[in-house]
Every structure is written in C-alpha cells, then in structure tokens.
Write an enzyme that holds these catalytic residues in place. Structure first.
Site, mmCIF file in Angstrom:
data_model
loop_
_atom_site.group_PDB
_atom_site.id
_atom_site.type_symbol
_atom_site.label_atom_id
_atom_site.label_comp_id
_atom_site.label_asym_id
_atom_site.label_seq_id
_atom_site.Cartn_x
_atom_site.Cartn_y
_atom_site.Cartn_z
ATOM 1 N N ASP A 70 126.421 17.127 7.488
ATOM 2 C CA ASP A 70 126.012 16.926 6.403
ATOM 3 C C ASP A 70 125.929 17.955 6.234
ATOM 4 O O ASP A 70 125.128 18.235 7.011
ATOM 5 C CB ASP A 70 124.893 15.781 6.863
ATOM 6 C CG ASP A 70 124.556 15.578 4.889
ATOM 7 O OD1 ASP A 70 125.215 16.222 4.056
ATOM 8 O OD2 ASP A 70 123.877 14.587 5.026
ATOM 9 N N CYS B 191 128.522 15.055 -0.986
ATOM 10 C CA CYS B 191 129.884 16.348 -0.280
ATOM 11 C C CYS B 191 130.583 16.178 -0.629
ATOM 12 O O CYS B 191 131.590 16.577 -0.211
ATOM 13 C CB CYS B 191 128.064 16.753 0.765
ATOM 14 S SG CYS B 191 126.742 17.685 -0.006
ATOM 15 N N ARG B 192 130.492 15.200 1.246
ATOM 16 C CA ARG B 192 131.566 15.053 2.371
ATOM 17 C C ARG B 192 132.693 14.033 1.471
ATOM 18 O O ARG B 192 133.522 14.742 2.306
ATOM 19 C CB ARG B 192 131.396 14.808 3.973
ATOM 20 C CG ARG B 192 130.325 15.767 4.367
ATOM 21 C CD ARG B 192 129.539 15.099 5.187
ATOM 22 N NE ARG B 192 128.994 14.185 5.322
ATOM 23 C CZ ARG B 192 128.092 13.672 5.855
ATOM 24 N NH1 ARG B 192 128.092 13.128 7.504
ATOM 25 N NH2 ARG B 192 126.620 12.804 5.688
ATOM 26 N N SER B 193 132.216 13.727 1.507
ATOM 27 C CA SER B 193 133.023 11.804 0.790
ATOM 28 C C SER B 193 134.261 12.272 -0.375
ATOM 29 O O SER B 193 135.347 12.018 -0.749
ATOM 30 C CB SER B 193 132.889 10.352 0.363
ATOM 31 O OG SER B 193 131.743 10.487 -0.474
ATOM 32 N N CYS C 194 130.409 8.906 2.949
ATOM 33 C CA CYS C 194 129.509 9.746 3.558
ATOM 34 C C CYS C 194 128.168 8.989 3.414
ATOM 35 O O CYS C 194 128.214 8.119 2.776
ATOM 36 C CB CYS C 194 129.838 11.490 3.529
ATOM 37 S SG CYS C 194 129.173 11.452 1.606
ATOM 38 N N ASN D 192 127.502 10.271 -0.796
ATOM 39 C CA ASN D 192 129.490 10.667 -2.096
ATOM 40 C C ASN D 192 128.954 11.399 -3.158
ATOM 41 O O ASN D 192 129.664 11.572 -3.730
ATOM 42 C CB ASN D 192 129.139 9.205 -2.577
ATOM 43 C CG ASN D 192 130.609 9.040 -3.192
ATOM 44 O OD1 ASN D 192 131.111 8.064 -3.976
ATOM 45 N ND2 ASN D 192 131.776 9.643 -2.725
#
Length: 165
Positions: free
Chosen positions: A130, A18-20, A13, A16
């Site tokens: 995001d 939140c999402r990944s 993401c 690095n």
C-alpha cells in the site's frame, strides 16, 4: 463461470483508491491493446468502506497518467457478497486483503481468490504494498508491480483459454 462468453476479474485492495483502481485501469488498457476488451469484465473494489464514492488518490492518478492510464472516471466501492458469485477471479493486492476476502467469501467461491502478484513475471514480490502513506516514488513502484501482474494475468488467461470464444 462465463458472463455472456466473458470472463470477469475483480481487483481488491483496502480502500479502492490506490492499488485496485490502478490494476483495473492497467488491465483494461492491456485488454484493449490486445483486442480482447470484449472478452473480459474488469472491476475493482475495497475491503473497507473508507472511500466509497471517491475518485482514486491524486498520486495514483498522476503515476498512472505518466504511463498512459486514465483512472479519473473510477470511483471507490466496497466488496459485496454478490461479487464472489459474479467474478471468476477475485485478486487481492496483499495478504491482509486476501485474508479479509477469505473470511467474507462463501466456501464454494474460495477457489476464485488469489493475489495479483502470483501472475508477475519480472518482479519477485509476492504482494503490492500500500503506497497510501508513502511518497510518489512508491506509487511508481506499485504501478510497475501492477503492470507486471496484469501482463502475466492476461497471458495466463490466454494460455488457459479463458479468453477464447
């Protein structure tokens, strides 16, 4: 490419945090629960260097913790040129990050790039948005999308023999 018989997946993401890292933790848990943890190397990184060395966002950690995932030991890092060689799959969370990955990636490794939500089976979303500038409910939605994508990814890897000896 196999790494001592193991497949390697990198989730990406922007920062690095939140999402990944959430995808990394979810995929690790799914692999452990399925008895396949020794078959897959899982990591995460960001296309930008905004948060290198930082732990995941507290809101991402809280959403994950509620569903049994632990992000606390993870630290943000930026994608490196070596990642395109080292990983079999490099999965972006949205089109912006996929575009950046495509620009960074040597031509011979572009076939490794994709989007996590291409593996989703329950949600009709093409990307994981995001949640950084949004509320805690958005972190729960992101987690649901990531769970769906990771479950489908693992099933795809099993179906295509990537996790077999």
């Amino acid at each position: 490419m196999k790494h001592n018989g193991r497949c390697a997946v990198l989730f990406v993401c922007m920062g690095n945090i939140c999402r990944s890292p959430t995808a990394e933790a979810v995929m690790r848990k799914y692999l452990v629960d399925a008895g396949l943890a020794n078959r897959v190397i899982v990591d995460s990184a960001g296309t930008h260097d905004y948060h290198v060395g930082c732990p995941p966002d507290p809101r991402a950690q809280a959403a994950a913790r509620k569903r049994g995932y632990d992000l606390s030991a993870l630290r943000a890092r930026q994608v490196t040129p070596a990642d395109f060689e080292a990983f079999d799959l490099v999965l972006g969370m949205d089109f912006n990050n996929l575009d950046l990955l495509q620009r960074m990636c040597p031509p011979q490794h572009r076939g490794k790039l994709g989007l996590l939500m291409a593996y989703a089976q329950r949600h009709n979303a093409t990307v994981v948005h995001d949640p950084y500038y949004r509320g805690s409910k958005d972190f729960d939605t992101v987690l649901s999308y990531i769970e769906d994508g990771c479950k489908g990814l693992m099933q795809s890897m099993v179906a295509h023999g990537a996790l077999l000896g």
